[in-house]
Design a protein around this motif. Structure first.
Motif, PDB file in Angstrom:
ATOM      1  N   MET A 153       0.843  -1.195   0.000  1.00  0.00           N
ATOM      2  CA  MET A 153       0.000   0.000   0.000  1.00  0.00           C
ATOM      3  C   MET A 153       0.876   1.241   0.000  1.00  0.00           C
ATOM      4  O   MET A 153       1.820   1.351   0.784  1.00  0.00           O
ATOM      5  N   ALA A 186      -2.234   6.151  -0.213  1.00  0.00           N
ATOM      6  CA  ALA A 186      -3.386   5.294   0.091  1.00  0.00           C
ATOM      7  C   ALA A 186      -3.511   5.056   1.587  1.00  0.00           C
ATOM      8  O   ALA A 186      -4.617   4.992   2.134  1.00  0.00           O
ATOM      9  N   ASP A 187      -2.365   4.923   2.267  1.00  0.00           N
ATOM     10  CA  ASP A 187      -2.375   4.695   3.706  1.00  0.00           C
ATOM     11  C   ASP A 187      -2.954   5.900   4.430  1.00  0.00           C
ATOM     12  O   ASP A 187      -3.781   5.750   5.336  1.00  0.00           O
ATOM     13  N   TYR A 188      -2.541   7.107   4.057  1.00  0.00           N
ATOM     14  CA  TYR A 188      -3.072   8.317   4.678  1.00  0.00           C
ATOM     15  C   TYR A 188      -4.554   8.496   4.355  1.00  0.00           C
ATOM     16  O   TYR A 188      -5.321   9.012   5.168  1.00  0.00           O
ATOM     17  N   ARG A 189      -4.954   8.067   3.162  1.00  0.00           N
ATOM     18  CA  ARG A 189      -6.374   8.130   2.811  1.00  0.00           C
ATOM     19  C   ARG A 189      -7.178   7.210   3.722  1.00  0.00           C
ATOM     20  O   ARG A 189      -8.256   7.584   4.192  1.00  0.00           O
ATOM     21  N   THR A 190      -6.660   6.018   3.996  1.00  0.00           N
ATOM     22  CA  THR A 190      -7.338   5.086   4.898  1.00  0.00           C
ATOM     23  C   THR A 190      -7.423   5.662   6.305  1.00  0.00           C
ATOM     24  O   THR A 190      -8.463   5.569   6.963  1.00  0.00           O
ATOM     25  N   SER A 232      -7.461   8.791   7.136  1.00  0.00           N
ATOM     26  CA  SER A 232      -8.426   9.890   7.119  1.00  0.00           C
ATOM     27  C   SER A 232      -9.860   9.379   7.110  1.00  0.00           C
ATOM     28  O   SER A 232     -10.714   9.873   7.855  1.00  0.00           O
ATOM     29  N   LEU A 233     -10.133   8.375   6.280  1.00  0.00           N
ATOM     30  CA  LEU A 233     -11.484   7.818   6.216  1.00  0.00           C
ATOM     31  C   LEU A 233     -11.875   7.156   7.534  1.00  0.00           C
ATOM     32  O   LEU A 233     -13.029   7.250   7.961  1.00  0.00           O
ATOM     33  N   ASN A 234     -10.915   6.506   8.188  1.00  0.00           N
ATOM     34  CA  ASN A 234     -11.203   5.895   9.485  1.00  0.00           C
ATOM     35  C   ASN A 234     -11.583   6.947  10.519  1.00  0.00           C
ATOM     36  O   ASN A 234     -12.527   6.772  11.295  1.00  0.00           O
ATOM     37  N   ASN A 273     -15.314   5.727   8.921  1.00  0.00           N
ATOM     38  CA  ASN A 273     -15.349   4.280   9.157  1.00  0.00           C
ATOM     39  C   ASN A 273     -15.123   3.890  10.609  1.00  0.00           C
ATOM     40  O   ASN A 273     -15.697   2.903  11.088  1.00  0.00           O
ATOM     41  N   ASN A 274     -14.252   4.630  11.314  1.00  0.00           N
ATOM     42  CA  ASN A 274     -13.952   4.319  12.720  1.00  0.00           C
ATOM     43  C   ASN A 274     -14.068   5.569  13.572  1.00  0.00           C
ATOM     44  O   ASN A 274     -13.290   5.766  14.504  1.00  0.00           O
ATOM     45  N   ASP A 324      -3.316  10.584  12.072  1.00  0.00           N
ATOM     46  CA  ASP A 324      -4.352   9.821  12.756  1.00  0.00           C
ATOM     47  C   ASP A 324      -5.001  10.649  13.858  1.00  0.00           C
ATOM     48  O   ASP A 324      -6.234  10.684  13.975  1.00  0.00           O
TER      49      ASP A 324
END
Length: 233
Positions: A1, A5-9, A11-13, A17-18, A133
């Motif tokens: 990854m 993409a990792d920073y996007r995940t 951010s979405l968390n 999402n979380n 995060d």
């Protein structure tokens, strides 16, 4: 990854999402206690973002030096120090808002979302991802605070952005928006029981959106390997 993409995940968390308020259901005491107006929600939200981001950075910096025996006390000390900084800044620049928020500013120290991110993420990851995060988790928490505060102020008082001068100075005194003229105040929405009910509707709305997105994704046809081979040049 990839890093992007990792920073996007991350951010979405934090935002969806979380989300600490909607999914983890952490920090509900201040969330429900002071979110009876937009200005209160914004003040507490900014304070939480500052403490959460700063604590994640500090914990990540000491993650290899702190032994298991002192990890938890060290994390609490870091969070308490940053909360004290926020408290002193609010006393100096937004004293009236500080008085309104009262005990909920010092109680940031006990916010499970902050200690939880320090232990679950910052203690195991480098500084930059930990900072992202912390910022995104704090922003997700603050956005829920703002939504809840806006709904409670609108339903309870018929206004929006009342008292913004307490946080942003005299220039924001004219920001108040009277949505319903001659509105008979709905006290239930302003009191904590109303916060529980409105928060329940917000969580239910998120669950409905998630269910819709999941059903839509499941209904999307996926290309078969044979079809992919046929389309390949």
């Amino acid at each position: 990854m990839s890093k992007r993409a990792d920073y996007r995940t991350i951010s979405l968390n934090g935002l969806w999402n979380n989300n600490p308020a909607l999914v983890q259901l952490l920090g509900l005491c201040p969330l429900l206690g002071v979110s009876n107006s937009v200005v209160n929600a914004l003040g507490l939200g900014i304070a939480t973002i500052f403490v959460l981001t700063g604590s994640n950075i500090a914990v990540s910096l000491i993650r290899t030096q702190a032994s298991e025996a002192i990890r938890l006390p060290a994390f609490v000390m870091i969070i308490a120090s940053l909360t004290t900084c926020v408290e002193l800044l609010m006393q100096a620049f937004t004293y009236e808002l500080y008085q309104i928020l009262g005990i909920f500013i010092p109680l940031i120290v006990t916010n499970c979302a902050i200690l939880g991110r320090a232990e679950a993420y910052a203690a195991k990851n480098p500084v930059l991802p930990s900072a992202v995060d912390g910022f995104m988790m704090g922003t997700g928490f603050a956005l829920v605070l703002l939504l809840l505060g806006g709904l409670r102020e609108l339903i309870g008082k018929g206004t929006l952005f009342s008292g913004m001068e307490l946080l942003l100075g005299p220039g924001a005194a004219h920001w108040e928006l009277v949505v319903f003229a001659d509105y008979q105040k709905f006290l239930f929405a302003i009191l904590p029981p109303g916060a529980f009910v409105i928060m329940g509707f917000i969580i239910a709305g998120k669950n409905l959106v998630d269910a819709h997105l999941k059903a839509r994704q499941a209904a999307t046809p996926k290309p078969t390997p044979a079809l992919e081979d046929a389309e390949a040049p």
